[in-house]
Design a protein around this motif. Sequence first.
Motif, PDB file in Angstrom:
ATOM      1  N   ASN A   5      -1.211  -2.870  19.127  1.00  0.00           N
ATOM      2  CA  ASN A   5      -2.188  -3.099  18.050  1.00  0.00           C
ATOM      3  C   ASN A   5      -3.305  -4.034  18.497  1.00  0.00           C
ATOM      4  O   ASN A   5      -4.477  -3.836  18.162  1.00  0.00           O
ATOM      5  CB  ASN A   5      -1.485  -3.689  16.821  1.00  0.00           C
ATOM      6  CG  ASN A   5      -0.583  -2.666  16.128  1.00  0.00           C
ATOM      7  OD1 ASN A   5      -0.813  -1.458  16.257  1.00  0.00           O
ATOM      8  ND2 ASN A   5       0.427  -3.146  15.400  1.00  0.00           N
ATOM      9  N   VAL A   6      -2.950  -5.071  19.259  1.00  0.00           N
ATOM     10  CA  VAL A   6      -3.964  -6.006  19.760  1.00  0.00           C
ATOM     11  C   VAL A   6      -4.934  -5.303  20.704  1.00  0.00           C
ATOM     12  O   VAL A   6      -6.160  -5.486  20.639  1.00  0.00           O
ATOM     13  CB  VAL A   6      -3.281  -7.200  20.456  1.00  0.00           C
ATOM     14  CG1 VAL A   6      -4.333  -8.066  21.152  1.00  0.00           C
ATOM     15  CG2 VAL A   6      -2.485  -8.021  19.450  1.00  0.00           C
ATOM     16  N   VAL A   7      -4.404  -4.465  21.608  1.00  0.00           N
ATOM     17  CA  VAL A   7      -5.249  -3.746  22.572  1.00  0.00           C
ATOM     18  C   VAL A   7      -6.228  -2.824  21.841  1.00  0.00           C
ATOM     19  O   VAL A   7      -7.410  -2.726  22.183  1.00  0.00           O
ATOM     20  CB  VAL A   7      -4.371  -2.952  23.558  1.00  0.00           C
ATOM     21  CG1 VAL A   7      -5.226  -2.017  24.416  1.00  0.00           C
ATOM     22  CG2 VAL A   7      -3.576  -3.902  24.437  1.00  0.00           C
ATOM     23  N   ILE A   8      -5.701  -2.139  20.810  1.00  0.00           N
ATOM     24  CA  ILE A   8      -6.552  -1.227  20.053  1.00  0.00           C
ATOM     25  C   ILE A   8      -7.692  -1.989  19.391  1.00  0.00           C
ATOM     26  O   ILE A   8      -8.860  -1.553  19.395  1.00  0.00           O
ATOM     27  CB  ILE A   8      -5.724  -0.473  19.008  1.00  0.00           C
ATOM     28  CG1 ILE A   8      -4.760   0.505  19.711  1.00  0.00           C
ATOM     29  CG2 ILE A   8      -6.624   0.270  18.020  1.00  0.00           C
ATOM     30  CD1 ILE A   8      -3.770   1.176  18.792  1.00  0.00           C
ATOM     31  N   LEU A   9      -7.396  -3.149  18.822  1.00  0.00           N
ATOM     32  CA  LEU A   9      -8.430  -3.950  18.180  1.00  0.00           C
ATOM     33  C   LEU A   9      -9.485  -4.393  19.201  1.00  0.00           C
ATOM     34  O   LEU A   9     -10.700  -4.399  18.906  1.00  0.00           O
ATOM     35  CB  LEU A   9      -7.808  -5.173  17.494  1.00  0.00           C
ATOM     36  CG  LEU A   9      -6.967  -4.876  16.249  1.00  0.00           C
ATOM     37  CD1 LEU A   9      -6.286  -6.151  15.772  1.00  0.00           C
ATOM     38  CD2 LEU A   9      -7.846  -4.294  15.147  1.00  0.00           C
ATOM     39  N   ILE A  10      -9.029  -4.791  20.415  1.00  0.00           N
ATOM     40  CA  ILE A  10      -9.979  -5.225  21.456  1.00  0.00           C
ATOM     41  C   ILE A  10     -10.901  -4.062  21.866  1.00  0.00           C
ATOM     42  O   ILE A  10     -12.130  -4.211  21.999  1.00  0.00           O
ATOM     43  CB  ILE A  10      -9.240  -5.768  22.687  1.00  0.00           C
ATOM     44  CG1 ILE A  10      -8.528  -7.093  22.289  1.00  0.00           C
ATOM     45  CG2 ILE A  10     -10.187  -5.980  23.855  1.00  0.00           C
ATOM     46  CD1 ILE A  10      -7.632  -7.630  23.395  1.00  0.00           C
ATOM     47  N   LEU A  11     -10.331  -2.861  22.065  1.00  0.00           N
ATOM     48  CA  LEU A  11     -11.129  -1.706  22.465  1.00  0.00           C
ATOM     49  C   LEU A  11     -12.165  -1.348  21.394  1.00  0.00           C
ATOM     50  O   LEU A  11     -13.307  -0.991  21.699  1.00  0.00           O
ATOM     51  CB  LEU A  11     -10.211  -0.502  22.736  1.00  0.00           C
ATOM     52  CG  LEU A  11      -9.303  -0.631  23.962  1.00  0.00           C
ATOM     53  CD1 LEU A  11      -8.366   0.569  24.067  1.00  0.00           C
ATOM     54  CD2 LEU A  11     -10.151  -0.741  25.247  1.00  0.00           C
ATOM     55  N   ILE A  12     -11.711  -1.431  20.134  1.00  0.00           N
ATOM     56  CA  ILE A  12     -12.654  -1.140  19.053  1.00  0.00           C
ATOM     57  C   ILE A  12     -13.804  -2.141  19.073  1.00  0.00           C
ATOM     58  O   ILE A  12     -14.992  -1.787  18.925  1.00  0.00           O
ATOM     59  CB  ILE A  12     -11.932  -1.168  17.699  1.00  0.00           C
ATOM     60  CG1 ILE A  12     -10.945   0.015  17.598  1.00  0.00           C
ATOM     61  CG2 ILE A  12     -12.934  -1.112  16.543  1.00  0.00           C
ATOM     62  CD1 ILE A  12     -10.066  -0.011  16.360  1.00  0.00           C
ATOM     63  N   PHE A  13     -13.498  -3.435  19.276  1.00  0.00           N
ATOM     64  CA  PHE A  13     -14.523  -4.463  19.295  1.00  0.00           C
ATOM     65  C   PHE A  13     -15.513  -4.251  20.441  1.00  0.00           C
ATOM     66  O   PHE A  13     -16.744  -4.319  20.265  1.00  0.00           O
ATOM     67  CB  PHE A  13     -13.857  -5.842  19.417  1.00  0.00           C
ATOM     68  CG  PHE A  13     -14.815  -6.971  19.536  1.00  0.00           C
ATOM     69  CD1 PHE A  13     -15.129  -7.505  20.797  1.00  0.00           C
ATOM     70  CD2 PHE A  13     -15.472  -7.482  18.421  1.00  0.00           C
ATOM     71  CE1 PHE A  13     -16.030  -8.542  20.900  1.00  0.00           C
ATOM     72  CE2 PHE A  13     -16.376  -8.513  18.540  1.00  0.00           C
ATOM     73  CZ  PHE A  13     -16.661  -9.050  19.781  1.00  0.00           C
ATOM     74  N   VAL A  14     -14.974  -3.958  21.670  1.00  0.00           N
ATOM     75  CA  VAL A  14     -15.829  -3.753  22.846  1.00  0.00           C
ATOM     76  C   VAL A  14     -16.703  -2.521  22.671  1.00  0.00           C
ATOM     77  O   VAL A  14     -17.913  -2.517  22.990  1.00  0.00           O
ATOM     78  CB  VAL A  14     -14.974  -3.656  24.123  1.00  0.00           C
ATOM     79  CG1 VAL A  14     -15.840  -3.241  25.325  1.00  0.00           C
ATOM     80  CG2 VAL A  14     -14.263  -4.974  24.381  1.00  0.00           C
ATOM     81  N   GLY A  15     -16.101  -1.451  22.185  1.00  0.00           N
ATOM     82  CA  GLY A  15     -16.867  -0.209  22.008  1.00  0.00           C
ATOM     83  C   GLY A  15     -18.006  -0.416  21.028  1.00  0.00           C
ATOM     84  O   GLY A  15     -19.124   0.074  21.225  1.00  0.00           O
ATOM     85  N   THR A  16     -17.725  -1.099  19.942  1.00  0.00           N
ATOM     86  CA  THR A  16     -18.764  -1.356  18.937  1.00  0.00           C
ATOM     87  C   THR A  16     -19.878  -2.205  19.525  1.00  0.00           C
ATOM     88  O   THR A  16     -21.080  -1.957  19.270  1.00  0.00           O
ATOM     89  CB  THR A  16     -18.144  -2.082  17.726  1.00  0.00           C
ATOM     90  OG1 THR A  16     -17.071  -1.298  17.185  1.00  0.00           O
ATOM     91  CG2 THR A  16     -19.193  -2.317  16.646  1.00  0.00           C
ATOM     92  N   TYR A  17     -19.538  -3.207  20.391  1.00  0.00           N
ATOM     93  CA  TYR A  17     -20.528  -4.090  20.992  1.00  0.00           C
ATOM     94  C   TYR A  17     -21.493  -3.295  21.871  1.00  0.00           C
ATOM     95  O   TYR A  17     -22.728  -3.427  21.774  1.00  0.00           O
ATOM     96  CB  TYR A  17     -19.810  -5.167  21.810  1.00  0.00           C
ATOM     97  CG  TYR A  17     -20.747  -6.016  22.635  1.00  0.00           C
ATOM     98  CD1 TYR A  17     -20.898  -5.760  24.010  1.00  0.00           C
ATOM     99  CD2 TYR A  17     -21.494  -7.031  22.070  1.00  0.00           C
ATOM    100  CE1 TYR A  17     -21.755  -6.523  24.751  1.00  0.00           C
ATOM    101  CE2 TYR A  17     -22.353  -7.784  22.819  1.00  0.00           C
ATOM    102  CZ  TYR A  17     -22.486  -7.540  24.191  1.00  0.00           C
ATOM    103  OH  TYR A  17     -23.333  -8.284  24.934  1.00  0.00           O
TER     104      TYR A  17
END
Length: 287
Positions: free
Chosen positions: A261-273
């Motif tokens: 779940n943490v990894v998914i949240l990080i990927l979502i944040f990076v992709g959005t950036y």
Amino acid sequence: MDDGEEQRGWRDVGSQFNQGFAITAPRNVVVQAGLCVHIPCSFKLPSVFTISRNARGIWFRGNFLSSQTVAVKSSFELPNKRDRFFLTGDVWRGDCSLMINDAREQDADSYSFRIEDGSGVFPFYDFSTLLRVIELSDKPEISPAGKIIVGQETTLSCTSPGICSGISPSIKWEGKLKMKTEKIYAINNEDGTIIHRSNVTFVPSAEDDQLSLTCKVTFENNVTTSRSISLNVEGAIQKDIPMPVCRSIDSGIIAAMAIGNVVILILIFVGTYYFLKRDMAKRSLGN
């Protein structure tokens, strides 16, 4: 002496000895209302007197001048054990023991004894027994039931307090048992006393669990005592109630899910950036 000892019958054994006349009996007697008491008594006359088999023993109530006869016996008279007062021993042998059945409050008084033999009267003027009647406190005994199981026939016994020889008490069972039979019977002892008992037989059901069952004993003059028990019925059928299923999850799986779940949240944040950054670059070039 405590009340428990008093309630067992007599106490303070005393004696009178005067010019060869001797009597030994309790000076104070305590009995519970409705029950009975046996008063042991023995006497001797001076050696110049010989007691014949025709001698009569008499217990009377009150003082010697204003007395009331309560029990009489000679060797030719058998005691009527249905009477409330009667002599239990052989008078000509020096036995003046007295039984009192179904004690009543109005029986409380002093009692004395005398011998009549032919024309001779031998009273024991200076000795008397004081009878005190107290409230009934003893309760019936209900036999241990052991295991009471649904569908298996069970019998309970209730024994009346007091081992007497007078009028039989009434013994009744009270409770909401659906199927039961009652039987009252008596056990005769060698000394003439009687144990009164009642059995109740029933087939317990699941609804009888925790049911209150009472044994009530009623003596003469409406004197009553009772004891109650609560039935503990084993094997009572319980309704099927759906229970939530709870399955255990391995701690390693839980940890892996948390990391995922943490990894998914990080990927979502990076992709959005990066998406926003690229969009801003395009707009700069267009201007």
